[in-house]
Motif scaffolding. Structure first.
Motif, short mmCIF file in Angstrom:
data_model
loop_
_atom_site.label_atom_id
_atom_site.label_comp_id
_atom_site.label_asym_id
_atom_site.label_seq_id
_atom_site.Cartn_x
_atom_site.Cartn_y
_atom_site.Cartn_z
N GLN A 216 40.78 45.36 27.67
CA GLN A 216 40.97 45.66 29.08
C GLN A 216 39.72 45.31 29.88
OE1 GLN A 216 43.25 49.12 30.51
NE2 GLN A 216 41.36 49.85 31.48
N SER B 257 37.02 45.74 32.96
CA SER B 257 36.37 46.89 33.58
C SER B 257 35.88 46.54 34.97
CB SER B 257 35.18 47.35 32.73
OG SER B 257 35.59 47.71 31.43
N ARG C 35 47.87 42.54 34.58
CA ARG C 35 47.41 41.82 33.40
C ARG C 35 47.04 40.38 33.72
NH1 ARG C 35 53.01 40.92 29.90
NH2 ARG C 35 53.98 39.42 31.32
N ALA D 228 44.54 43.45 29.75
CA ALA D 228 45.00 44.47 30.70
C ALA D 228 43.99 44.63 31.83
CB ALA D 228 45.21 45.79 29.99
N PRO E 255 43.23 47.46 34.94
CA PRO E 255 43.64 48.83 35.27
C PRO E 255 44.13 49.04 36.70
CG PRO E 255 41.26 48.71 35.22
CD PRO E 255 41.76 47.37 34.77
#
Length: 293
Positions: free
Chosen positions: A2, A4, A218, A233, A235
């Motif tokens: 993922q 950040s 995504r 991914a 967020p």
């Protein structure tokens, strides 16, 4: 894996992420706010420049302090030091509901971009264009488009990718590296039944396409044959454009947006509009091609 948050820019429509290998920094735009952003990871410095109108797309040039910019209505050069804007040409004055949108330089340094229809009906009246090194402009023989996105080129420059986000399909075609002639238009990936819609794309050193999927939270890596290779991914639900950066070009930066979100959704996604990043394993990008004019 993922991504950040790196910069909490709160962009309404963050777009057009581009890494500059000379300054070791990433540029992007908040289209609706008419602001150009820059982030330098070495020291965390963040800069911004107000634009004379909405900045939709841009490209690096041979001069480190100069960008080729695609404002809503025109192409121009922008000096990062003096903030001087040097006009090149206006685009589609005869179509009052269109503005410039996504674009990138081909491997020969010619700038390819599309125009977006802002009318609610989203009729596909936009077009794809190419600004050549001599500053001549030509319309490319591609179908009309409502929301052009995903413009990028294979490492050898012989394949061009593009999409109409409204149709949910990433297309590709053969692209003559010498003449720029286009042929063999065909489907690359069909996302029309997926949750996310195709937005901006970038190509890595192996020729895999990384596509930010608006509404899908995504970024997806596709092999040259269109098969899914991996998913990153994000967020927040509206990622918009990826680019490869860092000294080794192994960091994926991703712009995002909060455009169209109501207050409740903004509260659920407070980081929307930020710049995100993730260090990739075993993947490297390609230095961004500079405009050759």
């Amino acid at each position: 894996m993922q991504a950040s948050l790196i910069v909490d820019g709160k962009c309404e429509l963050g777009e057009c992420a581009i890494w500059c290998d000379r300054t070791q920094s990433v540029f992007w735009t908040d289209i609706q706010a008419a602001v150009l952003w820059n982030y330098r990871p070495a020291d965390g410095a963040v800069r911004s420049w107000a634009m004379p109108e909405r900045l939709s797309v841009f490209a690096l040039t041979a001069q480190t302090n100069r960008l080729l910019i695609g404002l809503a209505s025109r192409l121009a050069f922008f000096d990062l030091d003096t903030q001087a804007v040097t006009p090149i040409c206006r685009i589609e004055d005869e179509l009052p509901t269109t503005r410039l949108n996504d674009g990138r330089c081909d491997r020969q340094g010619r700038f390819v971009f599309g125009t977006l229809n802002e009318d609610k009906g989203r009729a596909p009246i936009g077009s794809y264009y190419r600004l050549n090194a001599d500053l001549s402009l030509e319309r490319l023989p591609l179908p009309g488009v409502a929301i052009p996105n995903s413009v990028c080129f294979s490492p050898d420059g012989a394949r061009m990718y593009y999409c109409d986000t409204m149709q949910g399909k990433i297309m590709c075609c053969d692209y003559d590296v010498a003449t720029g002639a286009i042929s063999g238009q065909r489907l690359f990936v069909d996302l029309s039944s997926e949750q996310g819609s195709p937005d901006g794309s970038a190509i890595d050193s192996r020729g895999y396409l990384w596509n930010a999927q608006w509404g899908g939270a995504r970024v997806v890596r596709y092999a040259p044959d269109g098969l899914v290779d991996r998913i990153i991914a994000v967020p927040v639900s509206q990622p918009s454009c990826p680019t490869f950066g860092g000294p080794a070009l192994d960091t994926l930066y991703v712009t995002t947006a909060h455009e169209g979100m109501d207050a409740a959704r903004r509260e659920r996604e407070p980081l929307s509009g930020g710049l995100f990043a993730v260090v990739l394993d075993g993947v490297k990008g390609i230095p961004e091609v500079r405009f050759g004019g």
